[in-house]
Design a protein around this motif. Structure first.
Motif, mmCIF file in Angstrom:
data_model
loop_
_atom_site.group_PDB
_atom_site.id
_atom_site.type_symbol
_atom_site.label_atom_id
_atom_site.label_comp_id
_atom_site.label_asym_id
_atom_site.label_seq_id
_atom_site.Cartn_x
_atom_site.Cartn_y
_atom_site.Cartn_z
ATOM 1 N N ALA A 68 0.229 -3.146 5.344
ATOM 2 C CA ALA A 68 0.674 -1.998 4.549
ATOM 3 C C ALA A 68 2.185 -2.012 4.380
ATOM 4 O O ALA A 68 2.698 -1.718 3.294
ATOM 5 N N ALA A 69 2.912 -2.353 5.435
ATOM 6 C CA ALA A 69 4.371 -2.400 5.351
ATOM 7 C C ALA A 69 4.838 -3.471 4.381
ATOM 8 O O ALA A 69 5.807 -3.276 3.631
ATOM 9 N N GLU A 70 4.155 -4.614 4.369
ATOM 10 C CA GLU A 70 4.516 -5.680 3.428
ATOM 11 C C GLU A 70 4.211 -5.261 1.996
ATOM 12 O O GLU A 70 4.967 -5.587 1.077
ATOM 13 N N ARG A 71 3.111 -4.549 1.795
ATOM 14 C CA ARG A 71 2.802 -4.050 0.445
ATOM 15 C C ARG A 71 3.876 -3.084 -0.021
ATOM 16 O O ARG A 71 4.297 -3.121 -1.179
ATOM 17 N N TYR A 72 4.300 -2.217 0.868
ATOM 18 C CA TYR A 72 5.344 -1.275 0.467
ATOM 19 C C TYR A 72 6.637 -2.020 0.117
ATOM 20 O O TYR A 72 7.311 -1.669 -0.871
ATOM 21 N N ALA A 73 6.996 -3.018 0.918
ATOM 22 C CA ALA A 73 8.218 -3.784 0.623
ATOM 23 C C ALA A 73 8.134 -4.418 -0.760
ATOM 24 O O ALA A 73 9.127 -4.468 -1.501
ATOM 25 N N LEU A 74 6.942 -4.895 -1.130
ATOM 26 C CA LEU A 74 6.745 -5.489 -2.449
ATOM 27 C C LEU A 74 6.870 -4.428 -3.542
ATOM 28 O O LEU A 74 7.513 -4.647 -4.576
ATOM 29 N N ILE A 75 6.245 -3.277 -3.318
ATOM 30 C CA ILE A 75 6.352 -2.170 -4.275
ATOM 31 C C ILE A 75 7.805 -1.763 -4.452
ATOM 32 O O ILE A 75 8.295 -1.601 -5.576
ATOM 33 N N SER A 77 10.534 -3.500 -3.974
ATOM 34 C CA SER A 77 11.339 -4.508 -4.680
ATOM 35 C C SER A 77 11.122 -4.433 -6.187
ATOM 36 O O SER A 77 12.063 -4.615 -6.970
ATOM 37 N N ASN A 78 9.890 -4.159 -6.603
ATOM 38 C CA ASN A 78 9.611 -4.051 -8.034
ATOM 39 C C ASN A 78 10.106 -2.740 -8.626
ATOM 40 O O ASN A 78 10.747 -2.723 -9.682
ATOM 41 N N VAL A 79 9.801 -1.633 -7.970
ATOM 42 C CA VAL A 79 10.211 -0.326 -8.492
ATOM 43 C C VAL A 79 11.726 -0.220 -8.569
ATOM 44 O O VAL A 79 12.280 0.301 -9.551
ATOM 45 N N ASP A 80 12.420 -0.717 -7.556
ATOM 46 C CA ASP A 80 13.881 -0.652 -7.561
ATOM 47 C C ASP A 80 14.483 -1.436 -8.721
ATOM 48 O O ASP A 80 15.552 -1.090 -9.235
ATOM 49 N N ALA A 81 13.798 -2.497 -9.157
ATOM 50 C CA ALA A 81 14.357 -3.394 -10.170
ATOM 51 C C ALA A 81 13.967 -3.028 -11.598
ATOM 52 O O ALA A 81 14.612 -3.504 -12.545
ATOM 53 N N LYS A 182 17.358 4.287 -5.326
ATOM 54 C CA LYS A 182 16.314 3.352 -4.940
ATOM 55 C C LYS A 182 15.410 3.954 -3.866
ATOM 56 O O LYS A 182 15.780 4.907 -3.181
ATOM 57 N N LEU A 183 14.220 3.383 -3.740
ATOM 58 C CA LEU A 183 13.258 3.894 -2.786
ATOM 59 C C LEU A 183 13.735 3.731 -1.343
ATOM 60 O O LEU A 183 14.534 2.842 -1.048
ATOM 61 N N PRO A 184 13.227 4.560 -0.441
ATOM 62 C CA PRO A 184 13.580 4.428 0.978
ATOM 63 C C PRO A 184 13.240 3.040 1.510
ATOM 64 O O PRO A 184 12.340 2.363 1.003
ATOM 65 N N LYS A 185 13.926 2.642 2.575
ATOM 66 C CA LYS A 185 13.734 1.305 3.119
ATOM 67 C C LYS A 185 12.369 1.126 3.762
ATOM 68 O O LYS A 185 11.786 0.043 3.696
ATOM 69 N N THR A 186 11.856 2.165 4.406
ATOM 70 C CA THR A 186 10.607 2.025 5.138
ATOM 71 C C THR A 186 9.468 2.775 4.457
ATOM 72 O O THR A 186 9.688 3.782 3.774
ATOM 73 N N MET A 187 8.265 2.298 4.683
ATOM 74 C CA MET A 187 7.091 2.956 4.130
ATOM 75 C C MET A 187 6.931 4.358 4.703
ATOM 76 O O MET A 187 6.540 5.293 3.991
ATOM 77 N N ALA A 188 7.204 4.525 5.988
ATOM 78 C CA ALA A 188 7.050 5.840 6.606
ATOM 79 C C ALA A 188 7.936 6.878 5.925
ATOM 80 O O ALA A 188 7.504 8.007 5.657
ATOM 81 N N GLU A 189 9.155 6.486 5.620
ATOM 82 C CA GLU A 189 10.056 7.420 4.950
ATOM 83 C C GLU A 189 9.592 7.700 3.522
ATOM 84 O O GLU A 189 9.649 8.842 3.047
#
Length: 318
Positions: A68-75, A77-81, A182-189
């Motif tokens: 789940a954390a890796e999916r959020y990191a991918l999301i 990276s795309n949303v921020d760009a 940009k989106l928060p760094k962590t999925m929890a946040e």
């Protein structure tokens, strides 16, 4: 808002008028948001969809193998760009009610000539009827939309229930819009911000995990349930938000008539945290809402049916 009945048909039976998705541009956004503010009072169930220019960052391993954390990191990276193109909103009076009103908000920021995007995705949107040149010329400014959303009663409002389909990206773009960064760094946040902005959320893709035999995207699921598209075309945010709502209604009717869907609330498909307890929501996220708006929310009209607070499920959903 739509009238209750249309003219009588050949057999003398009254039919409801066809739902129309209201188009929102810079030149009518203030007028349309007056309707949205009024709609929230009487139609507090809202389904949402967005359109955006695809994804440009992809995982190094199979998507099913991502945490789940890796999916959020991918999301992230795309949303921020990338840039949001459309937001679709559909309003209903109760979980069993048909859609009463639908809006398609067209934004202006994305320009395929200068901004990164997935060419196939943008081509699909154009083939589905999106006029990106019109978006650039007449679209709503993202900062203006953020301010209008914050004052609309839609967000930071525990009386509104949200219904979506596979919506981690959709909420990613809306959180980015509302935060103005940009989106928060962590999925929890990130999930804390989703909770404070949007409260009670149902992701139909997650709900489907309890529905044997249902799988695939929105179009496939709707077809399997014999749900017809009531307005617009596929890959248009307003139309897809209507189809999302009607699909949710059918799933609730067929699969959750007895036990209800309360166990599915508050989870975004792909970002599930089965063992995690909800963390406190950011206190300052909704600071822009004025005291007058809060007082108005505390004095509902006679037609208004309040919805329970966040982390509870409306009785009608049971």
């Amino acid at each position: 808002m739509p009238s209750e009945h249309a003219a009588a048909g050949p057999a003398g039976m009254k039919k409801k008028p066809a739902l129309q998705v209201r188009q929102v541009w810079a030149d009518n956004v203030e007028q349309e948001f007056r309707l949205i503010r009024a709609a929230v009072e009487h139609f507090p169930y809202v389904s949402m969809d967005t359109e955006f220019p695809g994804v440009i960052h992809r995982p190094a391993k199979h998507p099913a193998a991502l945490t789940a954390a890796e999916r959020y990191a991918l999301i992230k990276s795309n949303v921020d760009a990338l840039h949001l193109i459309q937001v679709g909103l559909t309003f209903a009076a109760s979980p069993a009610s048909p859609p009463a009103l639908a809006f398609e908000i067209n934004l202006r920021e994305f320009d395929p000539r200068v901004h990164r995007h997935a060419p196939d995705s943008v081509r699909l949107l154009a083939d589905s009827g999106l006029d990106l040149a019109a978006h650039r010329a007449r679209g709503v400014d993202a900062r203006s939309l953020a301010a209008l959303l914050m004052s609309s009663g839609l967000v930071c409002n525990p009386e509104v229930v949200w219904v979506t389909f596979h919506s981690a990206y959709d909420f990613g773009y809306l959180v980015k819009l509302l935060m103005g960064r940009k989106l928060p760094k962590t999925m929890a946040e990130f999930l804390k911000y989703v909770r404070v902005y949007f409260g009670e959320v149902y992701d139909v893709k997650h709900v489907m995990r309890r529905c044997g035999g249902l799988y695939g995207g929105l179009e496939r699921v709707a077809a399997a349930l014999e749900v017809e598209r009531a307005a617009g075309r596929c890959h248009q945010a307003g139309s897809d938000s209507v189809l999302t709502w009607d699909t949710f209604r059918r799933i609730r009717q067929l699969y959750f008539a007895k036990e209800g869907v309360e166990g599915c609330a508050g989870v975004l498909f792909g970002l599930e945290l089965d063992d995690a307890k909800p963390a406190p929501a950011p206190a300052a996220a909704c600071a822009l809402r004025g005291s007058a708006k809060r007082e108005k929310r505390n004095s509902p009209s006679p037609m208004y049916r309040p919805v329970p607070l966040v982390h509870r499920v409306a009785p009608e959903l049971k």
